[in-house]
Design a protein around this motif. Structure first.
Motif, short mmCIF file in Angstrom:
data_model
loop_
_atom_site.label_atom_id
_atom_site.label_comp_id
_atom_site.label_asym_id
_atom_site.label_seq_id
_atom_site.Cartn_x
_atom_site.Cartn_y
_atom_site.Cartn_z
N GLU A 405 35.75 40.16 46.97
CA GLU A 405 36.96 39.47 46.52
C GLU A 405 36.77 37.95 46.56
N HIS A 408 34.53 36.87 43.72
CA HIS A 408 35.24 36.86 42.44
C HIS A 408 35.95 35.52 42.25
N THR A 409 36.62 35.08 43.29
CA THR A 409 37.34 33.80 43.24
C THR A 409 36.36 32.65 43.05
N TYR A 410 35.26 32.72 43.81
CA TYR A 410 34.24 31.67 43.72
C TYR A 410 33.67 31.57 42.31
N ARG A 412 35.02 32.57 39.48
CA ARG A 412 36.03 32.10 38.54
C ARG A 412 36.21 30.59 38.63
N LEU A 413 36.32 30.07 39.86
CA LEU A 413 36.52 28.63 40.05
C LEU A 413 35.29 27.83 39.64
#
Length: 504
Positions: A405, A408-410, A412-413
């Motif tokens: 999770e 995923h954030t990493y 995307r950013l």
């Protein structure tokens, strides 16, 4: 009268055999150090070691694969044949406790030589016939228990072969379940790799267009192409592993290598409850431990058989029959013949032959004892390893899930920052590579957690092995009534629908 004498001799011999002594030690289960509890036992463990645990995965395909393997696997068939072999060996050995009775008949026609110097009275033909019918009895009286100890060992070997078959079934069921879980694990890894390749292929196309427009450097394009090719190489590797796993699973279910039907997704499989039990119960649950103990029983009995060689061997033989020159007189009173004999043999000097056999038997008994004790220790280790594996793979799955999770954030950013011109493409590649590896690791940990349940049930043993053993016996073929004539497939008799015929 002679039959009465023979009967009395046999009765007396039977009393001697029954009243004879048994040499060598009687078997007593050795005392082993058993821990009071398992180190990593969980409080929510349930008393379900006897259930068909593979059905708890809730995958009908896995259930069918195991059912097929129990009926078709060659190792199970080999183990069943070995049981039949030891059954025959036991019957053969035990037969030495009983008299061996045989019958024979003979007919001959001979001519005596008239030139041999033996006068033949006038009127007597030199050609004569002889007919005989005999019944013989031979019995070695087991006064010192040699045959009884050998029979005890043969019985233990038979029981050991039966436990060996159950151990084969235990291993088979566990192997099929583990192989299927690993196959579904690889399937999920292939899906992840395929999705990653599609995503990176799109990135390569975008970067190629941007490079032609002068928006990105050739280095950034090469980096994108490198990650795309790396993901494609992963697909080839996983596809090879899937094919090999399918082939291995095919052999386990008794089929030639080929494709395997799939059932539930890995994430949709149920988790069997954790079985409970005391370490001492392991000695009765695990067929491999029971097999090792029966091997110890057999070697212990053979010590007595070896020691019996020091003592006399007593044998009785008897023969009752008829002999006549005329077949018509073969069964008349004057044609009867009989003989009784007894023999005693006692070894006096064997130059260490018997003592050497005794020492060999005692050494084999010690080997079997130490093997039994080691098997118990290894069984405890396997249970402890499986218990800690169930606990720690579950914890690891939670941690890796959180990592996925976060990545995923990493990713995307990182891509947003790159598109905004705040960072280089290296950061995007690092984030996507880390996400890809974490997704594969999460799937692998999912498979490892499910496999740890398989290992735990295998290590704990249980009554489920007996249930699986029953399923390994093919059902009896349906019998055809004697008054029903065979009908060709697809040809329905008058008044009977073809569907009913196919079902029959």
């Amino acid at each position: 009268m002679h039959g009465t004498v023979l009967a009395r001799l046999l009765a007396f011999a039977a009393l001697l055999a029954l009243g004879g002594c048994l040499l060598g030690p009687d078997y007593v289960r050795p005392k082993v150090e058993v821990p009071a509890t398992y180190r990593f036992a969980q409080g929510e463990a349930a008393e379900i070691a006897n259930v068909t645990w593979w059905e708890q995965f809730q995958d009908p395909v896995l259930d069918q694969l195991i059912a097929t393997a129990l009926l078709e696997n060659r190792d199970v068939k080999i183990a069943a044949a070995r049981v039949d072999e030891f059954q025959g060996q036991f019957v053969t050995t035990r037969s030495g406790l009983f008299p061996q009775v045989g019958a024979g008949a003979d007919a001959s026609r001979q001519r005596a030589s008239q030139a041999a110097g033996i006068p033949i009275p006038n009127g007597i033909s030199p050609i004569y016939n002889q007919f005989d019918a005999t019944l013989s009895v031979a019995w070695e009286i087991d006064l010192f228990g040699k045959v009884r100890r050998q029979t005890e060992a043969a019985r233990a070997n038979l029981l050991a072969s039966e436990e060996g078959r159950r151990a084969t079934i235990l291993t088979l069921v566990s192997s099929v379940a583990s192989a299927y879980i690993n196959l579904r694990n690889l399937d999920r890894q292939l899906e992840i790799a395929t999705e990653t390749v599609k995503s990176r292929d799109e990135s390569v196309r975008v970067f190629t267009a941007r490079f032609k427009g002068g928006e990105v450097s050739q280095m950034e394009l090469a980096q994108s192409q490198s990650e795309y090719e790396a993901a494609k190489a992963t697909i080839a590797q996983i596809e090879m592993q899937i094919a090999q796993q399918e082939n291995a699973l095919s052999v386990l279910i008794g089929k030639n290598p080929g494709a395997i039907l799939r059932g539930r997704e890995l994430s949709a499989m149920g988790e069997p409850p954790i079985p409970n039990g005391l370490p001492s119960e392991l000695l009765e649950r695990r067929p491999d431990l029971l097999q090792a103990e029966q091997a110890l029983v057999a070697e212990n009995a053979l010590i007595g058989a070896a020691k019996a060689l020091y003592f006399p061997s007593i044998s009785l033989t008897g023969l009752f029959g008829t002999v006549s020159a005329q077949f018509s007189n073969l069964f008349t009173g004057p044609a009867r013949v009989w003989s009784f004999a007894g023999s005693v043999t006692q070894p006096i000097f064997t130059a260490g032959n018997i003592s050497g056999q005794v020492r060999q038997a005692e050494a084999r008994q010690q080997e079997a004892l130490f093997s039994y004790e080691k098997s118990i220790q290894v069984a405890f280790q396997e249970v402890e390893d499986a218990l800690i594996s169930v606990q720690k793979t579950h914890e690891q799955l939670t941690v890796v899930g959180n990592q996925v999770e976060a990545l995923h954030t990493y990713a995307r950013l990182a891509r947003q920052r790159y598109e905004g011109g705040y960072t280089s493409y290296i950061e995007v590649l690092d984030a996507e590579r880390s996400l890809f590896n974490a997704q594969l690791s999460y799937t692998q940990t999912q498979g490892a957690e499910l496999t740890s349940f398989v290992s735990l049930y295998k290590a704990m043993g249980g009554g489920w092995v007996l249930d699986a053993e029953k399923r390994s016996v093919p059902p009896p073929a349906p019998s055809t009534p004697a008054d029903t004539a065979p009908v060709a497939r697809g040809a329905a008799p008058t008044g009977e629908p073809a569907v009913a015929l196919e079902a029959r």
